[in-house]
Design an enzyme around this catalytic site. Sequence first.
Site, PDB file in Angstrom:
ATOM      1  N   GLN A   1      -6.902   0.789  -6.845  1.00 58.23           N
ATOM      2  CA  GLN A   1      -6.164   0.267  -7.996  1.00 58.23           C
ATOM      3  C   GLN A   1      -6.809   0.722  -9.307  1.00 58.23           C
ATOM      4  O   GLN A   1      -6.126   0.946 -10.304  1.00 58.23           O
ATOM      5  CB  GLN A   1      -6.140  -1.253  -7.911  1.00 58.23           C
ATOM      6  CG  GLN A   1      -5.400  -1.927  -9.032  1.00 58.23           C
ATOM      7  CD  GLN A   1      -5.303  -3.427  -8.787  1.00 58.23           C
ATOM      8  OE1 GLN A   1      -4.609  -3.879  -7.892  1.00 58.23           O
ATOM      9  NE2 GLN A   1      -6.012  -4.201  -9.573  1.00 58.23           N
TER      10      GLN A   1
ATOM     11  N   ASN B   1      -9.203  18.138 -43.337  1.00 59.08           N
ATOM     12  CA  ASN B   1      -9.975  18.275 -42.095  1.00 59.08           C
ATOM     13  C   ASN B   1      -9.094  18.538 -40.867  1.00 59.08           C
ATOM     14  O   ASN B   1      -8.014  17.970 -40.752  1.00 59.08           O
ATOM     15  CB  ASN B   1     -10.798  17.011 -41.860  1.00 59.08           C
ATOM     16  CG  ASN B   1     -11.826  16.799 -42.959  1.00 59.08           C
ATOM     17  OD1 ASN B   1     -12.381  17.768 -43.492  1.00 59.08           O
ATOM     18  ND2 ASN B   1     -12.063  15.556 -43.320  1.00 59.08           N
TER      19      ASN B   1
ATOM     20  N   TYR C   1      -6.547   1.638   3.420  1.00 66.75           N
ATOM     21  CA  TYR C   1      -6.419   1.182   2.034  1.00 66.75           C
ATOM     22  C   TYR C   1      -7.645   0.394   1.600  1.00 66.75           C
ATOM     23  O   TYR C   1      -8.177  -0.417   2.350  1.00 66.75           O
ATOM     24  CB  TYR C   1      -5.162   0.310   1.877  1.00 66.75           C
ATOM     25  CG  TYR C   1      -5.066  -0.284   0.498  1.00 66.75           C
ATOM     26  CD1 TYR C   1      -4.510   0.441  -0.542  1.00 66.75           C
ATOM     27  CD2 TYR C   1      -5.595  -1.548   0.212  1.00 66.75           C
ATOM     28  CE1 TYR C   1      -4.451  -0.079  -1.831  1.00 66.75           C
ATOM     29  CE2 TYR C   1      -5.544  -2.081  -1.061  1.00 66.75           C
ATOM     30  CZ  TYR C   1      -4.965  -1.342  -2.086  1.00 66.75           C
ATOM     31  OH  TYR C   1      -4.926  -1.852  -3.349  1.00 66.75           O
TER      32      TYR C   1
ATOM     33  N   THR D   1     -17.071  39.212 -29.502  1.00 68.22           N
ATOM     34  CA  THR D   1     -17.732  38.769 -28.275  1.00 68.22           C
ATOM     35  C   THR D   1     -19.050  38.173 -28.760  1.00 68.22           C
ATOM     36  O   THR D   1     -19.580  38.631 -29.787  1.00 68.22           O
ATOM     37  CB  THR D   1     -18.012  39.929 -27.282  1.00 68.22           C
ATOM     38  OG1 THR D   1     -18.912  40.845 -27.889  1.00 68.22           O
ATOM     39  CG2 THR D   1     -16.744  40.652 -26.859  1.00 68.22           C
ATOM     40  N   HIS D   2     -19.552  37.183 -28.103  1.00 69.51           N
ATOM     41  CA  HIS D   2     -20.753  36.453 -28.560  1.00 69.51           C
ATOM     42  C   HIS D   2     -20.541  35.921 -29.984  1.00 69.51           C
ATOM     43  O   HIS D   2     -21.499  35.755 -30.735  1.00 69.51           O
ATOM     44  CB  HIS D   2     -22.006  37.342 -28.550  1.00 69.51           C
ATOM     45  CG  HIS D   2     -22.199  38.079 -27.259  1.00 69.51           C
ATOM     46  ND1 HIS D   2     -22.998  37.628 -26.244  1.00 69.51           N
ATOM     47  CD2 HIS D   2     -21.668  39.256 -26.828  1.00 69.51           C
ATOM     48  CE1 HIS D   2     -22.976  38.492 -25.229  1.00 69.51           C
ATOM     49  NE2 HIS D   2     -22.153  39.489 -25.559  1.00 69.51           N
TER      50      HIS D   2
ATOM     51  N   LYS E   1      -5.614   3.876 -11.246  1.00 64.67           N
ATOM     52  CA  LYS E   1      -4.305   3.915 -11.919  1.00 64.67           C
ATOM     53  C   LYS E   1      -4.432   4.145 -13.429  1.00 64.67           C
ATOM     54  O   LYS E   1      -3.742   4.985 -14.006  1.00 64.67           O
ATOM     55  CB  LYS E   1      -3.593   2.587 -11.644  1.00 64.67           C
ATOM     56  CG  LYS E   1      -2.102   2.637 -11.870  1.00 64.67           C
ATOM     57  CD  LYS E   1      -1.479   1.267 -11.606  1.00 64.67           C
ATOM     58  CE  LYS E   1      -1.304   0.964 -10.131  1.00 64.67           C
ATOM     59  NZ  LYS E   1      -0.858  -0.428  -9.901  1.00 64.67           N
TER      60      LYS E   1
ATOM     61  N   ASN F   1       0.814  -1.214   0.000  1.00 68.26           N
ATOM     62  CA  ASN F   1       0.000   0.000   0.000  1.00 68.26           C
ATOM     63  C   ASN F   1       0.848   1.264   0.000  1.00 68.26           C
ATOM     64  O   ASN F   1       0.594   2.196  -0.768  1.00 68.26           O
ATOM     65  CB  ASN F   1      -0.943  -0.005   1.200  1.00 68.26           C
ATOM     66  CG  ASN F   1      -1.877  -1.199   1.178  1.00 68.26           C
ATOM     67  OD1 ASN F   1      -1.945  -1.907   0.166  1.00 68.26           O
ATOM     68  ND2 ASN F   1      -2.586  -1.445   2.260  1.00 68.26           N
TER      69      ASN F   1
ATOM     70  N   SER G   1     -10.440  12.953 -46.609  1.00 68.01           N
ATOM     71  CA  SER G   1     -11.669  12.163 -46.565  1.00 68.01           C
ATOM     72  C   SER G   1     -11.492  10.988 -47.516  1.00 68.01           C
ATOM     73  O   SER G   1     -10.745  11.074 -48.493  1.00 68.01           O
ATOM     74  CB  SER G   1     -12.836  13.045 -46.998  1.00 68.01           C
ATOM     75  OG  SER G   1     -13.847  12.267 -47.602  1.00 68.01           O
TER      76      SER G   1
HETATM   77  N1  ARG Z   1      -1.797  -3.208  -7.152  1.00 65.21           N
HETATM   78  C1  ARG Z   1      -2.274  -2.745  -5.889  1.00 65.21           C
HETATM   79  C2  ARG Z   1      -2.858  -1.324  -6.044  1.00 65.21           C
HETATM   80  O1  ARG Z   1      -2.644  -0.727  -7.048  1.00 65.21           O
HETATM   81  C3  ARG Z   1      -1.128  -2.708  -4.938  1.00 65.21           C
HETATM   82  C4  ARG Z   1      -1.560  -2.684  -3.514  1.00 65.21           C
HETATM   83  C5  ARG Z   1      -2.186  -3.980  -3.137  1.00 65.21           C
HETATM   84  N2  ARG Z   1      -2.496  -3.946  -1.752  1.00 65.21           N
HETATM   85  C6  ARG Z   1      -3.307  -4.849  -1.193  1.00 65.21           C
HETATM   86  N3  ARG Z   1      -3.544  -4.672   0.057  1.00 65.21           N
HETATM   87  N4  ARG Z   1      -3.868  -5.793  -1.872  1.00 65.21           N
HETATM   88  O2  ARG Z   1      -3.526  -0.856  -5.177  1.00 65.21           O
END
Ligand code: ARG
Length: 459
Positions: free
Chosen positions: A327, A290, A322, A159-160, A330, A114, A282
Amino acid sequence: MAKQKTTVGTINNETLAYTAGRDVELDHALITVDCIGTAAHVTMLSKMPVEPKLITDEERGQVIAGLVEIIGLAQQDQFKIELADQDVHLAVERTLTKKLGDLGKKIHTCRSRNDQVAVDLRLYAKEQLLQTLEEAAELAAALTDFGKKHEKVPMVGRTHMQPGMPSSVGLWATAHAESLLDDCVALVNAYEMNDQCPLGSAASYGVPLPIDRQLTSDLLGFSRPTHNVLYANNGRGKMENVVLTAMCQVMLTLSRLAQDLMIFTMPEFDYFQLPAEFCTGSSIMPQKQNPDVCELMRAKASRVKAAELGIYDLIKGSPTGYNRDLQEAKELFMEGIATTRSSLRIMAPMIQDTKVNEQKLIDGFTPDVFATDRALELVGEGMPFRDAYHYIKENLHELENIDPTEAILLKTHMGAPLGLDWDYFGDRIDAVRDTVGEERRAFNEAVSELLGVTYPVES
Ligand code: ARG
Protein backbone atom coordinates in the site's frame (compact mmCIF):
# COMPACT_ATOMS: atom_id res chain seq x y z
CA MET A 1 -10.02 3.37 23.10
CA ALA A 2 -12.67 4.32 20.56
CA LYS A 3 -13.50 1.82 17.86
CA GLN A 4 -15.57 1.85 14.70
CA LYS A 5 -17.80 -0.63 12.97
CA THR A 6 -16.63 -1.20 9.41
CA THR A 7 -17.72 -3.46 6.53
CA VAL A 8 -15.07 -5.93 7.61
CA GLY A 9 -15.34 -5.84 11.39
CA THR A 10 -14.90 -3.50 14.33
CA ILE A 11 -11.56 -1.74 14.34
CA ASN A 12 -9.84 0.51 16.84
CA ASN A 13 -9.79 4.11 15.54
CA GLU A 14 -6.03 4.59 15.74
CA THR A 15 -5.52 1.30 13.94
CA LEU A 16 -7.98 2.29 11.29
CA ALA A 17 -6.23 5.62 10.68
CA TYR A 18 -2.79 4.03 10.75
CA THR A 19 -3.62 1.23 8.36
CA ALA A 20 -5.77 3.21 5.95
CA GLY A 21 -2.98 5.78 5.80
CA ARG A 22 -3.33 8.07 2.81
CA ASP A 23 -5.55 5.64 0.88
CA VAL A 24 -8.62 7.61 1.90
CA GLU A 25 -7.32 10.54 -0.22
CA LEU A 26 -5.20 8.77 -2.84
CA ASP A 27 -7.87 6.27 -3.77
CA HIS A 28 -9.99 9.10 -5.18
CA ALA A 29 -7.81 8.73 -8.27
CA LEU A 30 -8.93 5.10 -8.49
CA ILE A 31 -12.73 5.43 -8.15
CA THR A 32 -13.50 5.20 -11.87
CA VAL A 33 -11.11 2.33 -12.56
CA ASP A 34 -12.34 0.49 -9.47
CA CYS A 35 -15.89 0.70 -10.82
CA ILE A 36 -14.77 -0.47 -14.25
CA GLY A 37 -12.94 -3.43 -12.69
CA THR A 38 -16.02 -4.32 -10.66
CA ALA A 39 -18.25 -4.09 -13.74
CA ALA A 40 -16.04 -6.62 -15.52
CA HIS A 41 -15.88 -8.92 -12.51
CA VAL A 42 -19.64 -8.89 -12.00
CA THR A 43 -20.24 -9.45 -15.73
CA MET A 44 -17.93 -12.45 -15.60
CA LEU A 45 -19.75 -13.78 -12.49
CA SER A 46 -23.09 -13.45 -14.31
CA LYS A 47 -21.77 -15.66 -17.08
CA MET A 48 -20.34 -18.34 -14.82
CA PRO A 49 -21.66 -21.81 -15.65
CA VAL A 50 -23.04 -22.58 -12.18
CA GLU A 51 -26.58 -23.25 -11.01
CA PRO A 52 -28.08 -21.34 -9.39
CA LYS A 53 -26.41 -18.32 -11.05
CA LEU A 54 -24.29 -16.25 -8.70
CA ILE A 55 -25.63 -13.10 -10.32
CA THR A 56 -28.41 -12.92 -12.90
CA ASP A 57 -28.27 -10.77 -16.01
CA GLU A 58 -30.79 -8.41 -14.52
CA GLU A 59 -28.75 -8.06 -11.34
CA ARG A 60 -25.65 -7.40 -13.41
CA GLY A 61 -27.54 -4.55 -15.08
CA GLN A 62 -28.46 -3.10 -11.69
CA VAL A 63 -24.91 -3.28 -10.39
CA ILE A 64 -23.53 -1.67 -13.53
CA ALA A 65 -26.10 1.13 -13.35
CA GLY A 66 -24.97 1.75 -9.77
CA LEU A 67 -21.34 1.77 -10.85
CA VAL A 68 -22.02 4.24 -13.68
CA GLU A 69 -23.71 6.47 -11.12
CA ILE A 70 -20.61 6.33 -8.91
CA ILE A 71 -18.38 7.17 -11.90
CA GLY A 72 -20.58 10.22 -12.54
CA LEU A 73 -20.28 11.30 -8.90
CA ALA A 74 -16.52 10.81 -8.97
CA GLN A 75 -16.23 13.06 -11.98
CA GLN A 76 -17.90 15.82 -10.03
CA ASP A 77 -15.77 15.09 -6.98
CA GLN A 78 -18.91 14.02 -5.14
CA PHE A 79 -18.00 10.44 -4.21
CA LYS A 80 -16.74 10.16 -0.66
CA ILE A 81 -14.38 7.58 0.77
CA GLU A 82 -14.81 7.46 4.56
CA LEU A 83 -12.14 6.39 7.01
CA ALA A 84 -14.33 3.43 8.00
CA ASP A 85 -14.20 2.29 4.35
CA GLN A 86 -10.41 2.16 4.56
CA ASP A 87 -10.15 2.42 0.80
CA VAL A 88 -12.04 2.88 -2.48
CA HIS A 89 -12.92 -0.81 -2.74
CA LEU A 90 -15.00 -0.96 0.41
CA ALA A 91 -16.41 2.53 -0.24
CA VAL A 92 -17.85 1.28 -3.55
CA GLU A 93 -19.20 -1.90 -1.93
CA ARG A 94 -20.81 0.13 0.87
CA THR A 95 -22.44 2.49 -1.63
CA LEU A 96 -23.76 -0.34 -3.80
CA THR A 97 -25.06 -2.23 -0.78
CA LYS A 98 -26.86 0.86 0.45
CA LYS A 99 -28.49 1.22 -2.95
CA LEU A 100 -29.05 -2.41 -3.93
CA GLY A 101 -29.29 -4.23 -0.61
CA ASP A 102 -28.15 -7.86 -0.65
CA LEU A 103 -27.09 -7.59 -4.29
CA GLY A 104 -24.35 -5.16 -3.24
CA LYS A 105 -23.00 -7.79 -0.87
CA LYS A 106 -22.51 -10.22 -3.76
CA ILE A 107 -20.06 -8.20 -5.82
CA HIS A 108 -17.02 -9.33 -3.85
CA THR A 109 -17.65 -13.02 -4.63
CA CYS A 110 -14.48 -14.71 -5.92
CA ARG A 111 -12.22 -11.73 -5.50
CA SER A 112 -10.15 -9.98 -2.87
CA ARG A 113 -9.12 -6.39 -2.42
CA ASN A 114 -5.67 -7.66 -3.33
CA ASP A 115 -6.49 -8.45 -6.94
CA GLN A 116 -8.91 -5.53 -6.99
CA VAL A 117 -6.27 -2.95 -6.13
CA ALA A 118 -3.84 -4.66 -8.50
CA VAL A 119 -6.25 -4.26 -11.40
CA ASP A 120 -7.10 -0.70 -10.38
CA LEU A 121 -3.45 0.27 -10.42
CA ARG A 122 -2.91 -1.39 -13.80
CA LEU A 123 -5.87 0.47 -15.30
CA TYR A 124 -4.59 3.67 -13.71
CA ALA A 125 -1.07 3.04 -15.03
CA LYS A 126 -2.48 2.37 -18.49
CA GLU A 127 -4.18 5.75 -18.70
CA GLN A 128 -1.27 7.57 -17.08
CA LEU A 129 1.23 6.02 -19.48
CA LEU A 130 -0.89 7.05 -22.46
CA GLN A 131 -1.10 10.62 -21.15
CA THR A 132 2.64 10.66 -20.51
CA LEU A 133 3.35 9.39 -24.02
CA GLU A 134 1.09 12.06 -25.46
CA GLU A 135 2.85 14.77 -23.46
CA ALA A 136 6.29 13.42 -24.35
CA ALA A 137 5.36 13.46 -28.04
CA GLU A 138 4.25 17.07 -27.63
CA LEU A 139 7.62 18.06 -26.18
CA ALA A 140 9.54 16.04 -28.78
CA ALA A 141 7.56 17.95 -31.43
CA ALA A 142 8.33 21.30 -29.77
CA LEU A 143 12.04 20.47 -29.63
CA THR A 144 12.00 19.31 -33.25
CA ASP A 145 10.22 22.48 -34.42
CA PHE A 146 12.68 24.57 -32.45
CA GLY A 147 15.58 22.66 -34.03
CA LYS A 148 14.19 23.00 -37.52
CA LYS A 149 13.58 26.71 -37.10
CA HIS A 150 17.19 27.17 -36.01
CA GLU A 151 18.69 24.45 -38.17
CA LYS A 152 21.36 26.69 -39.64
CA VAL A 153 22.14 28.73 -36.55
CA PRO A 154 25.70 27.83 -35.53
CA MET A 155 26.48 26.90 -31.95
CA VAL A 156 29.81 25.92 -30.43
CA GLY A 157 29.74 22.17 -29.83
CA ARG A 158 31.26 21.30 -26.45
CA THR A 159 32.84 18.29 -24.79
CA HIS A 160 33.99 18.50 -21.16
CA MET A 161 32.03 21.80 -21.37
CA GLN A 162 35.00 23.20 -23.33
CA PRO A 163 34.64 24.47 -26.91
CA GLY A 164 35.06 21.56 -29.32
CA MET A 165 33.72 21.75 -32.86
CA PRO A 166 31.20 23.73 -34.87
CA SER A 167 27.66 22.61 -34.22
CA SER A 168 24.16 24.03 -34.54
CA VAL A 169 21.13 24.89 -32.47
CA GLY A 170 19.22 22.34 -34.56
CA LEU A 171 21.60 19.59 -33.50
CA TRP A 172 21.36 20.58 -29.84
CA ALA A 173 17.57 20.68 -29.77
CA THR A 174 16.98 17.45 -31.66
CA ALA A 175 19.52 15.58 -29.51
CA HIS A 176 17.09 16.12 -26.65
CA ALA A 177 14.13 15.27 -28.90
CA GLU A 178 15.68 11.94 -29.89
CA SER A 179 16.45 11.15 -26.27
CA LEU A 180 12.82 11.75 -25.41
CA LEU A 181 11.70 9.51 -28.27
CA ASP A 182 13.86 6.73 -26.86
CA ASP A 183 12.23 7.38 -23.48
CA CYS A 184 8.92 6.77 -25.25
CA VAL A 185 10.22 3.31 -26.16
CA ALA A 186 10.78 2.69 -22.43
CA LEU A 187 7.27 3.99 -21.67
CA VAL A 188 5.73 1.74 -24.34
CA ASN A 189 7.66 -1.25 -22.94
CA ALA A 190 6.30 -0.46 -19.49
CA TYR A 191 2.85 -0.10 -21.04
CA GLU A 192 3.08 -3.55 -22.60
CA MET A 193 4.25 -5.18 -19.41
CA ASN A 194 1.45 -3.48 -17.52
CA ASP A 195 -1.18 -4.53 -20.06
CA GLN A 196 -2.13 -7.76 -18.23
CA CYS A 197 -5.19 -8.37 -16.10
CA PRO A 198 -4.52 -9.71 -12.56
CA LEU A 199 -8.22 -10.07 -11.62
CA GLY A 200 -9.35 -13.46 -10.46
CA SER A 201 -6.18 -14.12 -8.51
CA ALA A 202 -8.18 -13.09 -5.43
CA ALA A 203 -6.18 -13.08 -2.20
CA SER A 204 -3.18 -14.53 -4.11
CA TYR A 205 -4.27 -18.13 -4.55
CA GLY A 206 -7.30 -18.26 -6.85
CA VAL A 207 -10.76 -19.56 -5.87
CA PRO A 208 -12.47 -23.00 -5.92
CA LEU A 209 -15.09 -21.87 -8.45
CA PRO A 210 -14.84 -21.84 -12.28
CA ILE A 211 -14.14 -18.14 -12.86
CA ASP A 212 -13.19 -17.09 -16.39
CA ARG A 213 -10.11 -14.91 -16.09
CA GLN A 214 -9.70 -14.60 -19.85
CA LEU A 215 -13.20 -13.15 -20.10
CA THR A 216 -12.55 -10.59 -17.36
CA SER A 217 -9.35 -9.56 -19.10
CA ASP A 218 -11.14 -9.21 -22.46
CA LEU A 219 -13.99 -7.22 -20.94
CA LEU A 220 -11.45 -4.73 -19.60
CA GLY A 221 -9.60 -4.44 -22.90
CA PHE A 222 -6.36 -5.88 -21.51
CA SER A 223 -4.14 -7.63 -24.03
CA ARG A 224 -4.09 -10.74 -21.79
CA PRO A 225 -4.54 -11.94 -18.19
CA THR A 226 -1.46 -12.45 -16.02
CA HIS A 227 -1.08 -16.23 -15.72
CA ASN A 228 0.07 -17.48 -12.30
CA VAL A 229 -2.35 -16.15 -9.66
CA LEU A 230 0.36 -15.83 -7.05
CA TYR A 231 2.52 -13.80 -9.40
CA ALA A 232 -0.51 -11.60 -10.07
CA ASN A 233 -0.04 -10.33 -6.52
CA ASN A 234 3.73 -10.50 -6.43
CA GLY A 235 3.64 -8.37 -9.58
CA ARG A 236 2.21 -5.47 -7.64
CA GLY A 237 5.01 -3.06 -6.86
CA LYS A 238 7.09 -4.57 -9.62
CA MET A 239 4.75 -3.07 -12.22
CA GLU A 240 4.89 0.32 -10.46
CA ASN A 241 8.66 0.06 -10.33
CA VAL A 242 8.93 -0.66 -14.06
CA VAL A 243 6.66 2.27 -14.87
CA LEU A 244 8.69 4.63 -12.70
CA THR A 245 11.91 3.38 -14.26
CA ALA A 246 10.54 4.58 -17.60
CA MET A 247 9.43 7.86 -15.98
CA CYS A 248 12.97 8.26 -14.63
CA GLN A 249 14.32 8.08 -18.17
CA VAL A 250 11.99 10.91 -19.15
CA MET A 251 13.13 12.92 -16.13
CA LEU A 252 16.75 12.21 -17.02
CA THR A 253 16.24 13.77 -20.44
CA LEU A 254 14.33 16.68 -18.95
CA SER A 255 16.91 17.32 -16.26
CA ARG A 256 19.75 17.48 -18.77
CA LEU A 257 17.76 19.73 -21.06
CA ALA A 258 16.99 21.95 -18.07
CA GLN A 259 20.67 22.02 -17.12
CA ASP A 260 21.62 23.10 -20.65
CA LEU A 261 19.02 25.83 -20.61
CA MET A 262 20.37 27.16 -17.31
CA ILE A 263 23.90 27.34 -18.71
CA PHE A 264 23.02 28.80 -22.08
CA THR A 265 20.77 31.48 -20.63
CA MET A 266 23.46 32.74 -18.23
CA PRO A 267 24.38 36.31 -19.24
CA GLU A 268 27.94 35.07 -19.81
CA PHE A 269 26.57 32.93 -22.66
CA ASP A 270 23.30 34.62 -23.54
CA TYR A 271 22.68 32.09 -26.33
CA PHE A 272 19.05 31.65 -25.38
CA GLN A 273 16.44 33.63 -23.50
CA LEU A 274 13.69 31.87 -21.62
CA PRO A 275 10.21 33.36 -21.94
CA ALA A 276 9.71 35.81 -19.05
CA GLU A 277 6.47 34.19 -17.88
CA PHE A 278 8.38 30.96 -17.22
CA CYS A 279 10.88 32.72 -14.95
CA THR A 280 10.45 34.08 -11.46
CA GLY A 281 11.98 37.11 -9.81
CA SER A 282 13.71 37.79 -6.56
CA SER A 283 12.14 39.42 -3.51
CA ILE A 284 15.22 41.61 -3.01
CA MET A 285 17.03 41.90 -6.37
CA PRO A 286 14.71 43.74 -8.73
CA GLN A 287 16.54 42.78 -11.93
CA LYS A 288 16.34 39.00 -11.49
CA GLN A 289 14.83 36.59 -14.02
CA ASN A 290 15.57 33.20 -12.52
CA PRO A 291 15.22 29.87 -14.34
CA ASP A 292 13.42 28.27 -11.38
CA VAL A 293 11.47 25.90 -13.59
CA CYS A 294 14.74 24.40 -14.83
CA GLU A 295 16.21 24.14 -11.36
CA LEU A 296 13.12 22.46 -9.99
CA MET A 297 13.03 20.06 -12.92
CA ARG A 298 16.58 19.00 -12.07
CA ALA A 299 15.50 18.48 -8.45
CA LYS A 300 12.31 16.67 -9.39
CA ALA A 301 14.32 14.20 -11.46
CA SER A 302 15.92 13.21 -8.15
CA ARG A 303 12.53 12.87 -6.50
CA VAL A 304 11.12 10.62 -9.21
CA LYS A 305 14.23 8.48 -8.88
CA ALA A 306 13.69 8.44 -5.11
CA ALA A 307 10.11 7.24 -5.69
CA GLU A 308 11.37 4.48 -7.97
CA LEU A 309 13.99 3.42 -5.42
CA GLY A 310 11.44 3.72 -2.62
CA ILE A 311 9.19 1.18 -4.31
CA TYR A 312 12.10 -1.10 -5.10
CA ASP A 313 13.10 -1.00 -1.47
CA LEU A 314 9.55 -1.69 -0.29
CA ILE A 315 9.27 -4.87 -2.35
CA LYS A 316 12.75 -6.31 -2.51
CA GLY A 317 12.33 -8.15 0.78
CA SER A 318 8.64 -8.74 0.41
CA PRO A 319 7.71 -12.38 1.05
CA THR A 320 5.57 -14.12 -1.57
CA GLY A 321 1.85 -13.32 -1.44
CA TYR A 322 0.12 -10.06 -0.60
CA ASN A 323 1.73 -7.90 2.07
CA ARG A 324 0.22 -4.65 3.28
CA ASP A 325 3.58 -2.94 2.70
CA LEU A 326 2.49 -2.67 -0.93
CA GLN A 327 0.00 0.00 0.00
CA GLU A 328 2.90 2.36 0.75
CA ALA A 329 4.00 2.16 -2.89
CA LYS A 330 0.82 3.88 -4.05
CA GLU A 331 1.75 7.41 -3.05
CA LEU A 332 5.27 7.14 -4.49
CA PHE A 333 3.85 5.73 -7.70
CA MET A 334 1.24 8.43 -8.16
CA GLU A 335 3.59 11.23 -7.20
CA GLY A 336 6.34 10.00 -9.51
CA ILE A 337 3.98 9.92 -12.47
CA ALA A 338 2.37 13.27 -11.69
CA THR A 339 5.77 14.95 -11.36
CA THR A 340 7.00 13.55 -14.66
CA ARG A 341 3.86 14.61 -16.45
CA SER A 342 3.81 18.15 -15.10
CA SER A 343 7.47 18.52 -16.04
CA LEU A 344 6.73 17.47 -19.62
CA ARG A 345 3.76 19.81 -19.78
CA ILE A 346 5.69 22.86 -18.66
CA MET A 347 8.77 22.23 -20.79
CA ALA A 348 6.95 22.09 -24.14
CA PRO A 349 5.56 25.65 -24.18
CA MET A 350 8.72 26.98 -22.53
CA ILE A 351 10.89 25.61 -25.36
CA GLN A 352 8.44 26.88 -27.92
CA ASP A 353 8.86 30.47 -26.76
CA THR A 354 12.57 30.38 -25.98
CA LYS A 355 14.41 33.05 -27.96
CA VAL A 356 17.65 32.33 -29.80
CA ASN A 357 20.29 35.04 -29.86
CA GLU A 358 22.02 34.22 -33.14
CA GLN A 359 24.68 36.92 -32.85
CA LYS A 360 25.80 35.72 -29.41
CA LEU A 361 25.98 32.16 -30.70
CA ILE A 362 28.19 33.28 -33.58
CA ASP A 363 30.30 35.47 -31.28
CA GLY A 364 30.94 32.38 -29.18
CA PHE A 365 33.15 30.93 -31.91
CA THR A 366 36.88 31.42 -31.44
CA PRO A 367 39.36 30.20 -34.09
CA ASP A 368 40.33 27.09 -32.07
CA VAL A 369 36.83 25.69 -32.56
CA PHE A 370 37.80 25.07 -36.20
CA ALA A 371 40.97 23.09 -35.34
CA THR A 372 39.51 19.67 -36.15
CA ASP A 373 37.75 20.90 -39.28
CA ARG A 374 41.05 22.38 -40.48
CA ALA A 375 42.95 19.14 -39.72
CA LEU A 376 40.41 17.23 -41.78
CA GLU A 377 40.87 19.75 -44.57
CA LEU A 378 44.59 18.88 -44.54
CA VAL A 379 43.64 15.21 -44.69
CA GLY A 380 41.67 16.05 -47.81
CA GLU A 381 44.87 17.45 -49.26
CA GLY A 382 46.63 14.12 -48.64
CA MET A 383 48.13 14.38 -45.13
CA PRO A 384 47.61 11.37 -42.76
CA PHE A 385 45.20 12.35 -39.99
CA ARG A 386 47.66 12.01 -37.05
CA ASP A 387 50.18 14.24 -38.82
CA ALA A 388 47.50 16.81 -39.57
CA TYR A 389 46.38 16.62 -35.93
CA HIS A 390 49.91 17.38 -34.65
CA TYR A 391 50.47 20.06 -37.24
CA ILE A 392 47.35 21.94 -36.14
CA LYS A 393 48.10 21.36 -32.43
CA GLU A 394 51.47 23.08 -32.89
CA ASN A 395 50.13 25.83 -35.10
CA LEU A 396 46.86 26.79 -33.44
CA HIS A 397 47.84 30.43 -34.01
CA GLU A 398 47.46 29.86 -37.75
CA LEU A 399 43.79 29.08 -37.42
CA GLU A 400 41.63 31.75 -38.88
CA ASN A 401 38.19 32.58 -37.84
CA ILE A 402 36.24 30.67 -40.43
CA ASP A 403 32.59 31.64 -40.83
CA PRO A 404 30.76 29.18 -38.53
CA THR A 405 27.65 29.39 -40.68
CA GLU A 406 29.72 28.13 -43.63
CA ALA A 407 31.48 25.53 -41.49
CA ILE A 408 28.30 23.72 -40.46
CA LEU A 409 27.07 23.59 -44.06
CA LEU A 410 29.82 21.02 -44.68
CA LYS A 411 28.47 18.63 -42.06
CA THR A 412 25.88 16.89 -44.16
CA HIS A 413 26.15 13.18 -43.32
CA MET A 414 23.37 11.37 -41.49
CA GLY A 415 22.48 13.01 -38.20
CA ALA A 416 25.07 15.82 -38.53
CA PRO A 417 23.97 19.47 -38.23
CA LEU A 418 23.00 19.68 -41.89
CA GLY A 419 22.15 16.01 -42.22
CA LEU A 420 19.25 15.96 -39.80
CA ASP A 421 16.36 14.01 -41.26
CA TRP A 422 13.24 15.89 -40.25
CA ASP A 423 11.05 13.02 -41.42
CA TYR A 424 12.87 10.74 -38.99
CA PHE A 425 11.71 12.87 -36.08
CA GLY A 426 8.25 13.42 -37.54
CA ASP A 427 7.72 9.71 -38.14
CA ARG A 428 8.78 8.72 -34.65
CA ILE A 429 6.54 11.37 -33.09
CA ASP A 430 3.62 10.24 -35.26
CA ALA A 431 4.24 6.62 -34.28
CA VAL A 432 3.97 7.52 -30.59
CA ARG A 433 0.79 9.49 -31.20
CA ASP A 434 -0.69 6.64 -33.27
CA THR A 435 0.03 4.13 -30.50
CA VAL A 436 -1.71 6.38 -27.97
CA GLY A 437 -4.70 6.88 -30.27
CA GLU A 438 -5.13 3.18 -31.02
CA GLU A 439 -4.72 2.04 -27.43
CA ARG A 440 -7.09 4.66 -26.12
CA ARG A 441 -9.71 3.87 -28.77
CA ALA A 442 -9.56 0.15 -27.99
CA PHE A 443 -9.84 0.75 -24.25
CA ASN A 444 -12.71 3.22 -24.55
CA GLU A 445 -14.55 0.82 -26.85
CA ALA A 446 -14.15 -2.09 -24.44
CA VAL A 447 -15.31 -0.04 -21.45
CA SER A 448 -18.24 1.51 -23.35
CA GLU A 449 -19.39 -1.99 -24.26
CA LEU A 450 -18.95 -3.18 -20.67
CA LEU A 451 -20.84 -0.28 -19.06
CA GLY A 452 -23.42 0.12 -21.80
CA VAL A 453 -22.74 3.86 -21.92
CA THR A 454 -20.23 5.87 -23.91
CA TYR A 455 -16.92 5.96 -22.08
CA PRO A 456 -15.37 8.31 -21.02
CA VAL A 457 -18.67 9.17 -19.37
CA GLU A 458 -19.59 12.82 -19.96
CA SER A 459 -20.01 14.79 -16.77
N1 ARG B 1 -5.61 -0.50 0.32
C1 ARG B 1 -5.04 -1.80 0.22
C2 ARG B 1 -3.73 -1.73 -0.60
O1 ARG B 1 -3.50 -0.74 -1.22
C3 ARG B 1 -6.01 -2.69 -0.47
C4 ARG B 1 -5.73 -4.14 -0.24
C5 ARG B 1 -5.99 -4.50 1.18
N2 ARG B 1 -5.80 -5.90 1.33
C6 ARG B 1 -5.69 -6.46 2.54
N3 ARG B 1 -5.47 -7.73 2.53
N4 ARG B 1 -5.74 -5.78 3.63
O2 ARG B 1 -2.97 -2.64 -0.60
